[in-house]
Structures are given as C-alpha cells and as structure tokens.
Write a protein that holds these residues in place. Sequence first.
Motif, PDB file in Angstrom:
ATOM      1  N   TRP A 266       0.837  -1.202   0.000  1.00  0.00           N
ATOM      2  CA  TRP A 266       0.000   0.000   0.000  1.00  0.00           C
ATOM      3  C   TRP A 266       0.873   1.255   0.000  1.00  0.00           C
ATOM      4  O   TRP A 266       0.604   2.220  -0.737  1.00  0.00           O
ATOM      5  CB  TRP A 266      -0.919  -0.016   1.216  1.00  0.00           C
ATOM      6  CG  TRP A 266      -1.923   1.100   1.244  1.00  0.00           C
ATOM      7  CD1 TRP A 266      -3.162   1.113   0.698  1.00  0.00           C
ATOM      8  CD2 TRP A 266      -1.737   2.387   1.864  1.00  0.00           C
ATOM      9  NE1 TRP A 266      -3.782   2.326   0.922  1.00  0.00           N
ATOM     10  CE2 TRP A 266      -2.929   3.128   1.645  1.00  0.00           C
ATOM     11  CE3 TRP A 266      -0.705   2.983   2.578  1.00  0.00           C
ATOM     12  CZ2 TRP A 266      -3.094   4.429   2.099  1.00  0.00           C
ATOM     13  CZ3 TRP A 266      -0.862   4.285   3.038  1.00  0.00           C
ATOM     14  CH2 TRP A 266      -2.049   4.996   2.807  1.00  0.00           C
ATOM     15  N   LEU A 267       1.936   1.259   0.815  1.00  0.00           N
ATOM     16  CA  LEU A 267       2.836   2.410   0.844  1.00  0.00           C
ATOM     17  C   LEU A 267       3.515   2.635  -0.499  1.00  0.00           C
ATOM     18  O   LEU A 267       3.716   3.780  -0.925  1.00  0.00           O
ATOM     19  CB  LEU A 267       3.891   2.221   1.942  1.00  0.00           C
ATOM     20  CG  LEU A 267       3.448   2.499   3.377  1.00  0.00           C
ATOM     21  CD1 LEU A 267       4.502   2.025   4.366  1.00  0.00           C
ATOM     22  CD2 LEU A 267       3.182   3.997   3.569  1.00  0.00           C
ATOM     23  N   ALA A 268       3.859   1.545  -1.177  1.00  0.00           N
ATOM     24  CA  ALA A 268       4.512   1.664  -2.483  1.00  0.00           C
ATOM     25  C   ALA A 268       3.600   2.333  -3.500  1.00  0.00           C
ATOM     26  O   ALA A 268       4.087   2.917  -4.486  1.00  0.00           O
ATOM     27  CB  ALA A 268       4.947   0.285  -2.977  1.00  0.00           C
ATOM     28  N   GLY A 269       2.301   2.263  -3.279  1.00  0.00           N
ATOM     29  CA  GLY A 269       1.349   2.883  -4.196  1.00  0.00           C
ATOM     30  C   GLY A 269       1.114   4.356  -3.933  1.00  0.00           C
ATOM     31  O   GLY A 269       0.389   5.017  -4.698  1.00  0.00           O
ATOM     32  N   ARG A 270       1.716   4.915  -2.895  1.00  0.00           N
ATOM     33  CA  ARG A 270       1.556   6.336  -2.590  1.00  0.00           C
ATOM     34  C   ARG A 270       2.519   7.165  -3.451  1.00  0.00           C
ATOM     35  O   ARG A 270       3.716   6.866  -3.531  1.00  0.00           O
ATOM     36  CB  ARG A 270       1.852   6.607  -1.109  1.00  0.00           C
ATOM     37  CG  ARG A 270       0.981   5.844  -0.124  1.00  0.00           C
ATOM     38  CD  ARG A 270      -0.426   6.362  -0.096  1.00  0.00           C
ATOM     39  NE  ARG A 270      -0.476   7.773   0.316  1.00  0.00           N
ATOM     40  CZ  ARG A 270      -1.603   8.473   0.348  1.00  0.00           C
ATOM     41  NH1 ARG A 270      -2.745   7.915  -0.026  1.00  0.00           N
ATOM     42  NH2 ARG A 270      -1.584   9.746   0.738  1.00  0.00           N
ATOM     43  N   GLU A 271       2.014   8.210  -4.059  1.00  0.00           N
ATOM     44  CA  GLU A 271       2.846   9.034  -4.934  1.00  0.00           C
ATOM     45  C   GLU A 271       3.939   9.757  -4.159  1.00  0.00           C
ATOM     46  O   GLU A 271       4.979  10.111  -4.739  1.00  0.00           O
ATOM     47  CB  GLU A 271       1.982  10.044  -5.690  1.00  0.00           C
ATOM     48  CG  GLU A 271       1.039   9.416  -6.710  1.00  0.00           C
ATOM     49  CD  GLU A 271       0.281  10.474  -7.495  1.00  0.00           C
ATOM     50  OE1 GLU A 271       0.455  11.678  -7.183  1.00  0.00           O
ATOM     51  OE2 GLU A 271      -0.486  10.099  -8.404  1.00  0.00           O
ATOM     52  N   ASN A 272       3.717  10.000  -2.871  1.00  0.00           N
ATOM     53  CA  ASN A 272       4.722  10.746  -2.106  1.00  0.00           C
ATOM     54  C   ASN A 272       5.709   9.840  -1.371  1.00  0.00           C
ATOM     55  O   ASN A 272       6.440  10.300  -0.501  1.00  0.00           O
ATOM     56  CB  ASN A 272       4.046  11.691  -1.115  1.00  0.00           C
ATOM     57  CG  ASN A 272       3.193  10.966  -0.087  1.00  0.00           C
ATOM     58  OD1 ASN A 272       2.855   9.790  -0.265  1.00  0.00           O
ATOM     59  ND2 ASN A 272       2.828  11.654   0.988  1.00  0.00           N
TER      60      ASN A 272
END
Length: 518
Positions: free
Chosen positions: A138-144
């Motif tokens: 899920w974190l890897a999918g965050r743009e930031n």
Amino acid sequence: MTDSNTFSRRDVLRGLGVGGAALFAGVDPVLAAVQRDAPHGDGDHSVAVTDPVEVESFDGTTIVATLYEPDVSDPQPAVLTTHGWGGTRADREPLARFYASHGYVVLAYDSRGFGASGGQVDVDGPNEVGDAQALLTWLAGRENVVTDGEDDPRVAMDGFSYGGGIQLNTAAEDDRIDALIPRWAWHDLAYSNAPNGVLKSGWAGPLFVSGRQNGDLDPQFLQLAGPALQSGQPSEELLAYYRERSPVSKMADITTPTLTISGWHDRLFWVNEALANWSGIRENDVDSRLLLYDGGHDFEGAPSTPVQEEYIQESVLAWLDIHLRDGDGASDLPTVSVYREATDSFESADTFPPEGFETETFALGDTVDAGDAPYFLLGNGTEYANPTLSFDFPVETETEVVGVPRLTLPTWGAGGQANVFAAVQTVDTDGNATVLKDQVAAGSVQNDGPLELDLVAVETTLQAGETLRVTVALRDGELVDVPVPGVGSDLFEESETPEYLYVTADGDATLEVPVRRA
C-alpha cells in the motif's frame, strides 16, 4: 512477600475467568505504560494527518491505520509502525509525528485483532506478517513515497515490544524492508515466557488477561496459553507455537539492516535476547548495531535520563539516514552503544562487551572458611533451611561489570525438579545490597543435577571497598528490590516441590563475570 499489587498464581487463575477484568484492574495502567514513547523533538516539517485509513490485507481482513505526511513536495522514504501488546495505533502517535516532522511518510496501524483492525490476534504469526506485507505494498502505491521498484517502497519499520517482534518476523519473509528498529523485542518467546523451563507467570498472566480484554485472541493461542497458566508449566506445543513466532527459528533469513534497542531493566525481554538478535543478524553479514540503555518493560526501576532520550533520537535518525537516504550517518553511529549509569553517558564500542572487558571466574568456595564444610541447605519457607544463599567477593579497585554473568552451582537432594533463582548484587561500604538492574534469572535442576545458568545481562561500576555478590533462592520474591508495578515481586513460578535443596560451594561452584578494572 505479598501486597495489594502482587498476584499469586491462584489470583491469575481467577483472573482467567469471568472476573478477570475486575481482578486485573490495576494491570491495565502498567501495560499501557509499555505503549508509551519517550518525548520526541520535532523536526522542521509540519505534519498532515489522515485518520482512519483502511487497507485490505491478504485475506480480506481490514487493517485500520493513521497516515502522517510531512509538508514535502518530493517523494520521501516511509516508516511503518505498530503498537505493543494490547495497544492501538494511537500509542504510536508521538513516534509517528517525530518521524513525519523529519520528512518521513509514516503509517501507524492497529495490529490484527487489536484496536479497530479486524481478524484475530495470532501473536505476530503468519497472519500479522501478511498484514505488514500488504501495508508495504500500500505504501509503495503512494505518490509521495520513494520506491525502489514495483510494489517496493523505501521503508523502515520501528516499534516497541509486540511492535518490535513483527519487524523481525516480517523481515524474515520479505526483503522489501530497508531498515529495522526493533525496540524491546524478543529473540525466543519460549525463552521469554519460560526461561530455562521456568514459567514467568508474573508477566504471562497479566499479558494473557490484557490480550483477552483488549483484543480478539486466536483460539489456538487461548487453548495453549490458558492451561500453562493453570498448571504453571508450558506445554511443548505452546513453546513450539512461541518459537515459530520468534527470530530464533529464522535468524538466517533476516538480512535487513537492524538497529536493535534494548533496556537493562527489561524484565520481560531480557537484554540477553537483544544480544542474540544483534549477533545473529550480524553473522548474516548485514549491518547490525546494538543500543543498550536504561529502558524496557519495567518502569519504576528504569529512569530514562535526557541524555539517553536525546542519544536514542539522534541514533534512530542517523540509522534511517544511512539506509533510507544514503546519508553519511554511519560515522556517527557506533556498532555498539552501551549506556553507563555511573557516568550518565554512552560508551561506543565495536564489540559486546566493549573492549577491555575480560571474563573473570570467581570461585564460590573462596567465600567459605577452610574449616567449614561447603554445604548449604537452601529452603523455601522451611524451619531449618536458609531462604537465600549469598557468596561475596570484595572489590579492591574500581571494577566495571558489563555483560552476561554465568553461574555454575552443584546441587543435590531435590528429589524432583526444583526451580532456582539467582541474582548478581552490589553491596556498598555500609552493607546495603542492590540487585543489579532488578534482574533475577531462573533455572531448574533435576534431582542431583548441577545448575548451569546464564544470568541476566547487567552493567555497573563498583568502587574499592564495595562487594560483588551472587545470591540464590527457591523463590524470586526473596531477591527482588523493585517489584514490577501492578505485578509484584514474584515474577516466576515456584516449584511445587521440593521445599529445600542442598547446594555445594566446592571447586566446581563458580561465577563468571565480564569485568574491566581501573
């Protein structure tokens, strides 16, 4: 030695039933203290908070989290953190804001079965590992969030106790984590709960009840742990369950750089366990560092000075700078950092114990007059036996002790299994004795077998004229100076039988201690 804050095993049994919440009303504040963080200084960034965040795990279970984001335009590394046993993600707010204010995207989550997350508590088992992996994705999918590949975030994990164990278990299964900071974590839950086969019921009982009160426990754990508290003896099935959820069963698979932080006063997960994790990961040719201070699962006896708090804050930031930002913090972070109470400072070292320490062997027989037979009767409330046995070694020059003492003590006459407890003490020039770091080790002997026991790792400095002492007893409450708040003096299960044990202080009776003399 009992008082209103002390629970016997019979108390624990009553606490396992319907009246558990009332009986252990005083325990919750103690366990809540496990969740707290030391004060953290703010960084340069303001922090935006999104709560709640819901993430679907591998099996459809909903994991609930809080997202902390710094006011930075470019993608940043991330930190994943969760709470201790019986806690919630709210307990990690100070730590999360600390990291976010220093430019990290932080996700703090309720572990499965606790707080608002679904599922049942599996004691940092495969399900909790699967949850952590889903959160990494899920974190890897965050743009930031900076990534190192598809579904691969630049990320560290940090957390205390139960939130430390999940780091090591996840790292053994997933190489996407770039750095770990397990604080107060275990090496072998079987050893933590029953070191050398002696149940640490003073912790196991309240933790069990707290888990039932604050979470949804897995039926397998309930079926295994409940009978152990009732009998005072963990089954082989329970010990195997614990080991499967421990680094001890997967050390070769942990190849993530790890900064292990542990406390001298920790009476749940001894420093000995941190040493095993640190050295085991180091053997994998991985960047493995160790920081020991006056913290851990013990609160009244473990004051944290500003020097320690500041040092830890600087160390964890340097650690993340090394492994998440490719910084040069390595030069400022020693392989081993050892807090020394006498100077209120940290000693930097490349090894543990630090350089200059050598193991010295003290013969217990040297404390016995030549004309006396070196035989003693160690008792457990019996009329003619000693409740404790002490062996003293005067110190002639300033002597430092840092490391794991080892006791070898011939015994006989048990007529079965006997639980034996031992502690290293210092005695000042006025005759006042103090148990080092309030730590008492436990072991068991069968019939006429010798007691060979690694004691709990300690540090201290003795001055000339003071005395180094080792004391043994059949009940650990005879040795404890500072009871664990809400738990009491007796942490361990006493032997059902025998009520006495013969001890020999002959040539085979020794205390080995790592020392450095002025």
